[in-house]
Each structure stands twice: as C-alpha cells, then as structure tokens.
Design a protein around this motif. Structure first.
Motif, short mmCIF file in Angstrom:
data_model
loop_
_atom_site.label_atom_id
_atom_site.label_comp_id
_atom_site.label_asym_id
_atom_site.label_seq_id
_atom_site.Cartn_x
_atom_site.Cartn_y
_atom_site.Cartn_z
N GLU A 27 -32.67 25.35 -14.41
CA GLU A 27 -33.48 24.18 -14.79
C GLU A 27 -34.39 23.78 -13.65
O GLU A 27 -35.57 23.43 -13.86
N GLU A 28 -33.88 23.81 -12.42
CA GLU A 28 -34.70 23.46 -11.26
C GLU A 28 -35.88 24.43 -11.12
O GLU A 28 -37.02 24.01 -10.87
N LEU A 29 -35.61 25.71 -11.27
CA LEU A 29 -36.68 26.71 -11.15
C LEU A 29 -37.72 26.54 -12.26
O LEU A 29 -38.93 26.64 -12.01
N ALA A 30 -37.25 26.27 -13.47
CA ALA A 30 -38.17 26.08 -14.59
C ALA A 30 -39.02 24.82 -14.39
O ALA A 30 -40.22 24.82 -14.69
N THR A 31 -38.40 23.77 -13.88
CA THR A 31 -39.14 22.52 -13.63
C THR A 31 -40.21 22.73 -12.58
O THR A 31 -41.34 22.23 -12.71
N ALA A 32 -39.89 23.48 -11.54
CA ALA A 32 -40.87 23.75 -10.49
C ALA A 32 -42.05 24.56 -11.04
O ALA A 32 -43.21 24.28 -10.73
N ALA A 33 -41.75 25.56 -11.86
CA ALA A 33 -42.83 26.37 -12.45
C ALA A 33 -43.69 25.54 -13.39
O ALA A 33 -44.93 25.68 -13.41
N THR A 34 -43.06 24.66 -14.14
CA THR A 34 -43.82 23.79 -15.05
C THR A 34 -44.74 22.86 -14.28
O THR A 34 -45.89 22.61 -14.68
N ALA A 35 -44.24 22.32 -13.16
CA ALA A 35 -45.07 21.44 -12.34
C ALA A 35 -46.29 22.18 -11.80
O ALA A 35 -47.41 21.64 -11.78
N ARG A 36 -46.10 23.43 -11.37
CA ARG A 36 -47.24 24.22 -10.88
C ARG A 36 -48.23 24.50 -12.01
O ARG A 36 -49.45 24.45 -11.81
N ARG A 37 -47.69 24.78 -13.18
CA ARG A 37 -48.58 25.04 -14.32
C ARG A 37 -49.38 23.79 -14.65
O ARG A 37 -50.59 23.88 -14.92
N ASP A 38 -48.75 22.64 -14.65
CA ASP A 38 -49.45 21.39 -14.97
C ASP A 38 -50.55 21.11 -13.95
O ASP A 38 -51.65 20.66 -14.31
N ARG A 39 -50.26 21.37 -12.67
CA ARG A 39 -51.28 21.16 -11.63
C ARG A 39 -52.45 22.11 -11.83
O ARG A 39 -53.62 21.72 -11.71
N ALA A 40 -52.14 23.36 -12.11
CA ALA A 40 -53.21 24.35 -12.32
C ALA A 40 -54.05 23.98 -13.54
O ALA A 40 -55.28 24.11 -13.52
N ALA A 41 -53.41 23.51 -14.59
CA ALA A 41 -54.14 23.11 -15.79
C ALA A 41 -55.04 21.91 -15.50
O ALA A 41 -56.19 21.86 -15.96
N ASP A 42 -54.53 20.96 -14.74
CA ASP A 42 -55.34 19.79 -14.39
C ASP A 42 -56.54 20.19 -13.54
O ASP A 42 -57.65 19.68 -13.73
N GLU A 43 -56.32 21.11 -12.60
CA GLU A 43 -57.43 21.57 -11.77
C GLU A 43 -58.48 22.29 -12.61
O GLU A 43 -59.69 22.11 -12.40
N ALA A 44 -58.02 23.11 -13.55
CA ALA A 44 -58.97 23.81 -14.44
C ALA A 44 -59.74 22.81 -15.28
O ALA A 44 -60.95 22.98 -15.52
N GLN A 45 -59.07 21.77 -15.71
CA GLN A 45 -59.73 20.73 -16.50
C GLN A 45 -60.80 20.02 -15.68
O GLN A 45 -61.91 19.75 -16.15
N GLN A 46 -60.45 19.69 -14.44
CA GLN A 46 -61.41 18.99 -13.58
C GLN A 46 -62.63 19.86 -13.29
O GLN A 46 -63.76 19.35 -13.23
N ARG A 47 -62.41 21.15 -13.11
CA ARG A 47 -63.55 22.05 -12.89
C ARG A 47 -64.45 22.10 -14.12
O ARG A 47 -65.68 22.11 -14.01
N ALA A 48 -63.84 22.14 -15.29
CA ALA A 48 -64.62 22.16 -16.52
C ALA A 48 -65.40 20.86 -16.70
O ALA A 48 -66.55 20.88 -17.15
N ILE A 49 -64.80 19.74 -16.33
CA ILE A 49 -65.49 18.44 -16.44
C ILE A 49 -66.69 18.42 -15.50
O ILE A 49 -67.79 18.01 -15.88
N ALA A 50 -66.47 18.85 -14.25
CA ALA A 50 -67.57 18.85 -13.28
C ALA A 50 -68.71 19.74 -13.75
O ALA A 50 -69.90 19.39 -13.62
#
Length: 226
Positions: free
Chosen positions: A171-194
């Motif tokens: 569960e800890e490993l999955a949570t860490a991977a999910t957090a990285r995915r969410d950050r990457a998705a947010d960064e991709a979103q911000q790039r698309a907005i810019a």
C-alpha cells in the motif's frame, strides 16, 4: 393555396428538388479578451489531467518494482494454504453445489440467508485465489495487491502476520507511485494551460476562433430530397 379550413397547402416539389436550410442562432459570443481569459478553463475541461500522460509512463522505480514483486510472491505463497483451507471449510457448510450454469443459480436461490452469506463468501475467496494466482503469473502488481487485501481482510482466512505486513508495505509503494503520477499529471496540465494561454494571444488563433464561430452560427446544412 388556401383550403376550406383556412390552412395553406405547400405546393408539391419534384423528386429532383433539393432544399438547403441554414440554422442561425442569436447566441452571445465572448469578446476576444473574455475568450483569452477562459484558456485555463478550456484546457481543464477538454480532458482529465491524467489523460495527458503517456500511456507507457511509469511512476515507480526499478527497485520499488523488485521489492513489490518479492513481497507479492512471498505473501501469495504464505496466503495460499490459508485460503485453500478456508475454502474447504466453507464448502463443508453448504449443500452439494452443482456445476456452473442454471443449476448453480437455482441452487443459490434456494439457500437460506445464512447459507447464502456463506456461499457469497466462498465465491469471493475462490475468485480471489484465482485472480491472485493470475496476478502472480503475469506480474500484475495492482491486481495482486487488491486480492491480497481482500484475503487479509476476510474473517474466514487466518493469514500469517507476514501477509498483513506485506499488504501494508505494498500500500505504501502504491501510494507513493500514485502521488508521483498525480504530480506528473498536474505538471502536464499546467504546461497545456500555459501553451493555450500563449496560443490565444496570437491573431492567428483569434482568426481560427472567429471562423469556428461563423461555422457554428451557420449551423448544419440540411439537404432534403423529394
């Protein structure tokens, strides 16, 4: 020409007649400044942030993947005997179960409430055992974690403590991977907005928008034959 009740009858058209109708709307379009200000909203509503990530993106390290698979293999091996024993006990609490199909359905519908609960738990454990074996065979970590979690939480299965510990670490490993995915998705979103904000500042983009509005105002062309 008018009929006796006062209505009008449209003249018949020949079979080769073609009519084109254009729909015109009275919608209020935003100004250029308003359209530019809506760039972020447009990007966020075009698609979810996660859809902007590559299909083959990975958010766990090789070391984490190796640790997860080692935990899964060990936990599955430890849980298997306990699951099989629980399945045997549950089967013993039920009348003989026919093969799958209509006889199985009729058998299940004929059970009383207590036996129905036992049958449902039995079906869940049998499914988890099968799916866990498949996950181990294919290396599907998400499926393995799901089934190990189900087995560890089942009151009828007395799994060793090592299984519960493995589930917690997975569960800890999955949570860490999910957090990285969410950050990457947010960064991709911000790039698309810019990028969209910059695009809407250009005269070319505004010209395309005006053309899009013109087509929308014109509406679909309906062609009728006959």
């Amino acid at each position: 020409m008018p009929t006796k009740n006062g209505s009008d009858v449209m003249p018949l058209r020949s079979s080769s007649a073609v009519q084109q109708e254009v729909t015109v709307s009275n919608r209020q379009w935003p100004s250029r400044e308003e359209w530019q200000a809506r760039a972020e909203y447009a990007v966020r509503t075009w698609c979810p942030a996660g859809d902007r990530l590559p299909d083959d993106a990975v958010f766990s390290t090789p070391a984490e993947d190796a640790e997860a698979m080692a935990l899964i293999l060990d936990a599955a091996a430890r849980a298997r005997p306990a699951v099989s024993a629980a399945i045997t006990r549950l089967r013993g609490r039920l009348p003989d179960r026919p093969a799958a199909g209509r006889p199985r359905v009729a058998w299940f519908l004929g059970l009383d409430a207590e036996a129905e609960a036992v049958a449902s738990e039995l079906a869940q454990l049998e499914s988890s055992r099968t799916r866990l074996a498949r996950a181990v065979r294919t290396g599907h970590q998400g499926m393995a974690l799901e089934e190990l979690r189900t087995i560890a939480n089942c009151a009828s299965v007395g799994v060793p403590p090592e299984v519960a510990a493995a589930v917690a670490r997975l569960e800890e490993l999955a949570t860490a991977a999910t957090a990285r995915r969410d950050r990457a998705a947010d960064e991709a979103q911000q790039r698309a907005i810019a990028a969209e904000v910059e695009r809407r500042r250009t005269d070319e983009a505004w010209a395309h928008e005006l053309e899009r509005r013109r087509r929308a105002e014109a509406g679909p062309v309906i062609v009728r034959f006959g």
